[in-house]
Design a protein around this motif. Structure first.
Motif, PDB file in Angstrom:
ATOM      1  N   ARG A   9      -0.649 -34.586  17.574  1.00  0.00           N
ATOM      2  CA  ARG A   9      -0.168 -34.159  16.259  1.00  0.00           C
ATOM      3  C   ARG A   9      -1.032 -34.729  15.139  1.00  0.00           C
ATOM      4  O   ARG A   9      -1.264 -34.070  14.114  1.00  0.00           O
ATOM      5  CB  ARG A   9       1.291 -34.576  16.073  1.00  0.00           C
ATOM      6  N   GLN A  10      -1.529 -35.941  15.344  1.00  0.00           N
ATOM      7  CA  GLN A  10      -2.432 -36.534  14.347  1.00  0.00           C
ATOM      8  C   GLN A  10      -3.722 -35.721  14.234  1.00  0.00           C
ATOM      9  O   GLN A  10      -4.197 -35.447  13.114  1.00  0.00           O
ATOM     10  CB  GLN A  10      -2.759 -37.979  14.733  1.00  0.00           C
ATOM     11  N   ARG A  11      -4.279 -35.335  15.390  1.00  0.00           N
ATOM     12  CA  ARG A  11      -5.510 -34.538  15.384  1.00  0.00           C
ATOM     13  C   ARG A  11      -5.281 -33.172  14.744  1.00  0.00           C
ATOM     14  O   ARG A  11      -6.149 -32.657  14.027  1.00  0.00           O
ATOM     15  CB  ARG A  11      -6.036 -34.384  16.807  1.00  0.00           C
ATOM     16  N   VAL A  17      -9.748 -24.064  18.133  1.00  0.00           N
ATOM     17  CA  VAL A  17      -8.739 -24.324  19.158  1.00  0.00           C
ATOM     18  C   VAL A  17      -8.736 -25.805  19.460  1.00  0.00           C
ATOM     19  O   VAL A  17      -9.782 -26.393  19.740  1.00  0.00           O
ATOM     20  CB  VAL A  17      -9.035 -23.529  20.452  1.00  0.00           C
ATOM     21  N   ILE A  18      -7.560 -26.421  19.415  1.00  0.00           N
ATOM     22  CA  ILE A  18      -7.452 -27.825  19.786  1.00  0.00           C
ATOM     23  C   ILE A  18      -6.876 -27.890  21.187  1.00  0.00           C
ATOM     24  O   ILE A  18      -5.731 -27.552  21.419  1.00  0.00           O
ATOM     25  CB  ILE A  18      -6.624 -28.640  18.758  1.00  0.00           C
ATOM     26  N   GLY A  19      -7.711 -28.257  22.152  1.00  0.00           N
ATOM     27  CA  GLY A  19      -7.538 -28.191  23.589  1.00  0.00           C
ATOM     28  C   GLY A  19      -6.143 -28.431  24.117  1.00  0.00           C
ATOM     29  O   GLY A  19      -5.240 -28.688  23.369  1.00  0.00           O
ATOM     30  N   GLN A  20      -6.021 -28.134  25.361  1.00  0.00           N
ATOM     31  CA  GLN A  20      -6.909 -28.312  26.510  1.00  0.00           C
ATOM     32  C   GLN A  20      -7.740 -27.055  26.828  1.00  0.00           C
ATOM     33  O   GLN A  20      -7.638 -26.049  26.131  1.00  0.00           O
ATOM     34  CB  GLN A  20      -6.074 -28.668  27.742  1.00  0.00           C
ATOM     35  N   ASP A  21      -8.513 -27.161  27.948  1.00  0.00           N
ATOM     36  CA  ASP A  21      -9.383 -26.072  28.356  1.00  0.00           C
ATOM     37  C   ASP A  21      -8.633 -24.753  28.515  1.00  0.00           C
ATOM     38  O   ASP A  21      -9.133 -23.696  28.128  1.00  0.00           O
ATOM     39  CB  ASP A  21     -10.080 -26.408  29.684  1.00  0.00           C
ATOM     40  N   GLY A  22      -7.451 -24.819  29.115  1.00  0.00           N
ATOM     41  CA  GLY A  22      -6.699 -23.593  29.374  1.00  0.00           C
ATOM     42  C   GLY A  22      -6.350 -22.840  28.105  1.00  0.00           C
ATOM     43  O   GLY A  22      -6.309 -21.603  28.097  1.00  0.00           O
ATOM     44  N   LEU A  23      -6.112 -23.558  27.022  1.00  0.00           N
ATOM     45  CA  LEU A  23      -5.790 -22.913  25.754  1.00  0.00           C
ATOM     46  C   LEU A  23      -7.016 -22.198  25.190  1.00  0.00           C
ATOM     47  O   LEU A  23      -6.895 -21.125  24.597  1.00  0.00           O
ATOM     48  CB  LEU A  23      -5.267 -23.945  24.759  1.00  0.00           C
ATOM     49  N   VAL A  24      -8.183 -22.771  25.383  1.00  0.00           N
ATOM     50  CA  VAL A  24      -9.422 -22.129  24.933  1.00  0.00           C
ATOM     51  C   VAL A  24      -9.619 -20.808  25.675  1.00  0.00           C
ATOM     52  O   VAL A  24      -9.881 -19.762  25.064  1.00  0.00           O
ATOM     53  CB  VAL A  24     -10.637 -23.047  25.161  1.00  0.00           C
ATOM     54  N   ALA A  25      -9.488 -20.851  26.988  1.00  0.00           N
ATOM     55  CA  ALA A  25      -9.652 -19.641  27.796  1.00  0.00           C
ATOM     56  C   ALA A  25      -8.638 -18.577  27.398  1.00  0.00           C
ATOM     57  O   ALA A  25      -8.965 -17.393  27.262  1.00  0.00           O
ATOM     58  CB  ALA A  25      -9.523 -19.984  29.276  1.00  0.00           C
ATOM     59  N   PRO A  72     -16.117 -16.213  16.626  1.00  0.00           N
ATOM     60  CA  PRO A  72     -16.552 -17.484  17.226  1.00  0.00           C
ATOM     61  C   PRO A  72     -15.380 -18.443  17.403  1.00  0.00           C
ATOM     62  O   PRO A  72     -14.479 -18.506  16.568  1.00  0.00           O
ATOM     63  CB  PRO A  72     -17.555 -18.030  16.206  1.00  0.00           C
ATOM     64  N   VAL A  73     -15.409 -19.191  18.500  1.00  0.00           N
ATOM     65  CA  VAL A  73     -14.371 -20.180  18.793  1.00  0.00           C
ATOM     66  C   VAL A  73     -14.993 -21.572  18.792  1.00  0.00           C
ATOM     67  O   VAL A  73     -15.979 -21.830  19.486  1.00  0.00           O
ATOM     68  CB  VAL A  73     -13.712 -19.904  20.159  1.00  0.00           C
ATOM     69  N   ILE A  74     -14.419 -22.455  17.978  1.00  0.00           N
ATOM     70  CA  ILE A  74     -14.806 -23.865  17.955  1.00  0.00           C
ATOM     71  C   ILE A  74     -13.702 -24.635  18.661  1.00  0.00           C
ATOM     72  O   ILE A  74     -12.557 -24.650  18.210  1.00  0.00           O
ATOM     73  CB  ILE A  74     -14.964 -24.371  16.510  1.00  0.00           C
ATOM     74  N   ALA A  75     -14.028 -25.257  19.786  1.00  0.00           N
ATOM     75  CA  ALA A  75     -13.019 -25.918  20.618  1.00  0.00           C
ATOM     76  C   ALA A  75     -13.090 -27.429  20.455  1.00  0.00           C
ATOM     77  O   ALA A  75     -14.160 -28.034  20.610  1.00  0.00           O
ATOM     78  CB  ALA A  75     -13.208 -25.533  22.077  1.00  0.00           C
ATOM     79  N   ILE A  76     -11.943 -28.027  20.144  1.00  0.00           N
ATOM     80  CA  ILE A  76     -11.849 -29.461  19.852  1.00  0.00           C
ATOM     81  C   ILE A  76     -11.112 -30.184  20.970  1.00  0.00           C
ATOM     82  O   ILE A  76     -10.035 -29.762  21.400  1.00  0.00           O
ATOM     83  CB  ILE A  76     -11.095 -29.702  18.525  1.00  0.00           C
ATOM     84  N   ASN A  77     -11.688 -31.294  21.424  1.00  0.00           N
ATOM     85  CA  ASN A  77     -11.028 -32.160  22.395  1.00  0.00           C
ATOM     86  C   ASN A  77     -10.210 -33.205  21.629  1.00  0.00           C
ATOM     87  O   ASN A  77     -10.778 -34.071  20.968  1.00  0.00           O
ATOM     88  CB  ASN A  77     -12.058 -32.856  23.279  1.00  0.00           C
ATOM     89  N   PRO A  78      -8.873 -33.145  21.693  1.00  0.00           N
ATOM     90  CA  PRO A  78      -8.052 -34.071  20.914  1.00  0.00           C
ATOM     91  C   PRO A  78      -8.041 -35.491  21.464  1.00  0.00           C
ATOM     92  O   PRO A  78      -7.703 -36.435  20.751  1.00  0.00           O
ATOM     93  CB  PRO A  78      -6.665 -33.448  20.988  1.00  0.00           C
ATOM     94  N   GLY A  90     -12.435 -31.947  29.324  1.00  0.00           N
ATOM     95  CA  GLY A  90     -12.807 -30.978  28.293  1.00  0.00           C
ATOM     96  C   GLY A  90     -14.110 -30.263  28.549  1.00  0.00           C
ATOM     97  O   GLY A  90     -15.034 -30.312  27.726  1.00  0.00           O
ATOM     98  N   ILE A  91     -14.216 -29.565  29.682  1.00  0.00           N
ATOM     99  CA  ILE A  91     -15.423 -28.795  29.986  1.00  0.00           C
ATOM    100  C   ILE A  91     -15.681 -27.743  28.904  1.00  0.00           C
ATOM    101  O   ILE A  91     -16.816 -27.450  28.548  1.00  0.00           O
ATOM    102  CB  ILE A  91     -15.290 -28.119  31.369  1.00  0.00           C
ATOM    103  N   LEU A  92     -14.603 -27.184  28.364  1.00  0.00           N
ATOM    104  CA  LEU A  92     -14.710 -26.156  27.322  1.00  0.00           C
ATOM    105  C   LEU A  92     -14.446 -26.725  25.934  1.00  0.00           C
ATOM    106  O   LEU A  92     -14.226 -25.968  24.989  1.00  0.00           O
ATOM    107  CB  LEU A  92     -13.719 -25.020  27.600  1.00  0.00           C
ATOM    108  N   LEU A  93     -14.465 -28.049  25.816  1.00  0.00           N
ATOM    109  CA  LEU A  93     -14.131 -28.703  24.547  1.00  0.00           C
ATOM    110  C   LEU A  93     -15.306 -29.576  24.105  1.00  0.00           C
ATOM    111  O   LEU A  93     -15.264 -30.799  24.243  1.00  0.00           O
ATOM    112  CB  LEU A  93     -12.867 -29.554  24.710  1.00  0.00           C
ATOM    113  N   PRO A  94     -16.357 -28.987  23.553  1.00  0.00           N
ATOM    114  CA  PRO A  94     -17.571 -29.764  23.269  1.00  0.00           C
ATOM    115  C   PRO A  94     -17.488 -30.657  22.044  1.00  0.00           C
ATOM    116  O   PRO A  94     -18.359 -31.513  21.846  1.00  0.00           O
ATOM    117  CB  PRO A  94     -18.630 -28.673  23.059  1.00  0.00           C
ATOM    118  N   PHE A  95     -16.448 -30.489  21.201  1.00  0.00           N
ATOM    119  CA  PHE A  95     -16.406 -31.223  19.938  1.00  0.00           C
ATOM    120  C   PHE A  95     -15.169 -32.095  19.814  1.00  0.00           C
ATOM    121  O   PHE A  95     -14.154 -31.858  20.469  1.00  0.00           O
ATOM    122  CB  PHE A  95     -16.448 -30.243  18.759  1.00  0.00           C
ATOM    123  N   GLU A  96     -15.279 -33.097  18.947  1.00  0.00           N
ATOM    124  CA  GLU A  96     -14.140 -33.909  18.556  1.00  0.00           C
ATOM    125  C   GLU A  96     -13.802 -33.600  17.097  1.00  0.00           C
ATOM    126  O   GLU A  96     -14.575 -32.937  16.389  1.00  0.00           O
ATOM    127  CB  GLU A  96     -14.449 -35.389  18.745  1.00  0.00           C
TER     128      GLU A  96
END
Length: 311
Positions: free
Chosen positions: A53-55, A90-98, A108-114, A121-127
């Motif tokens: 929730r903070q992220r 998208v703020i992960g997990q991987d399944g949510l990105v997919a 474009p999708v920017i995927a965040i690893n919380p 986070g194979i599909l979560l390259p960013f923080e």
């Protein structure tokens, strides 16, 4: 892509495990009692929830400062209308990105690893700390984007189903599927526990487990490697199919059990099952097409492609 102050930033998030439990048991004390009764540690659920929730709040602050903003819970993805100029975070997990990629059409999708300490986070390259600079890169058209090939099933009555990872065609329960399979100019009747058709994106998932089993059997003959064991490229203009547990008999054959599906080489199936035949995608069994007697389905590459920002 060039973003403007009219660009809408859509943040896709999910409920945490804690929120799911509260939804099930009505209150946190009741959910906590359930966890403790089952020797689970409630503090882990609390820590995960608080950080997630903070992220989410940190990302919201960045996106609201950039322009138009929309917060979107995972449960509303199927009915949400994305705009062609949306930038999706998208703020992960991987399944949510997919899952999110399936509902987009080139945005474009920017995927965040919380929580990198918790999720690979194979599909979560960013923080979260990377988000502002990544958006700037996207807005200047300088980002590195991986394109993702989707699979599509189309039935003879016009129904379609997309898959970002894989399609399953077979029995609804643990029984044998009977069908006619046509591929590469050949047709045969088969009996099996179903067919997996994988994209490159999903080739290290369910497809990999099917392949690992086959390679394990082949070790007895000294064949221990297969070129697809490590998967194949997400953007490859091909799919791979594998028949699970094909059964040879007087009325069923096993010569067409593995192969490549491409634009010029689709896979066609006709059901010979009076009931309990299904087609579902990405492991979501409750969202399926019926595959019973009289149903014919063609499996091929979808026109739609996903775009995941990687740098």
């Amino acid at each position: 892509m060039t973003t403007t102050n009219q660009t809408r930033y859509v943040l896709v998030w999910r409920k945490t495990r804690l929120e799911e439990l509260v939804g099930r048991f009505n209150t946190w004390p009741q959910a906590q009692f359930y966890l403790e009764h089952n020797q689970a540690d409630p503090s882990d659920y609390l820590a995960e929830h608080d950080l997630y929730r903070q992220r989410v709040q940190e990302i919201e602050q960045v996106l609201k400062a950039r322009g138009r903003f929309q917060s979107l819970s995972r449960q509303y993805l199927p009915s949400f209308q994305f705009g062609p100029d949306d930038v999706v975070v998208v703020i992960g997990q991987d399944g949510l990105v997919a899952n999110t990629l399936k509902y987009l059409d080139g945005q474009p999708v920017i995927a965040i690893n919380p929580d990198p300490q918790r999720w690979d986070g194979i599909l979560l390259p960013f923080e979260t700390k990377d988000l502002d600079s990544v958006i700037s890169t996207v807005s200047k058209g300088q980002s590195t984007v991986n394109e993702i090939t989707f699979a599509q099933a189309r039935t003879n009555d016009g129904q379609t189903l997309l898959a970002i990872n894989d399609l399953f065609i077979g029995p609804k329960s643990h029984t044998s599927a009977r069908y006619s399979l046509t591929w590469d100019g050949q047709t045969e009747q088969q009996s099996s526990s179903g067919i997996i058709v994988s994209t490159g994106f999903g080739s290290t998932g369910w497809f990999a487990s099917v392949l690992a089993g086959a390679v394990g059997v082949m070790k007895e003959t000294g064949t221990q490697n297969h070129p697809l064991q490590g998967g194949f490229d997400w953007s490859a203009q091909k799919l791979q199919f594998a028949v699970r547990e094909p059964f040879p008999s007087r009325t069923s054959s096993t010569s067409l059990v593995f192969g490549e599906v491409s634009l010029n080489k689709p896979l066609s199936l006709e059901s010979m099952m009076p009931e309990n035949g299904v087609i579902f995608s990405d492991g979501v069994e409750n969202d399926y097409l019926l595959f019973n007697s009289g149903c014919r389905v063609t499996i091929g590459l979808a026109e739609k492609r996903g775009r995941l920002v990687m740098g």
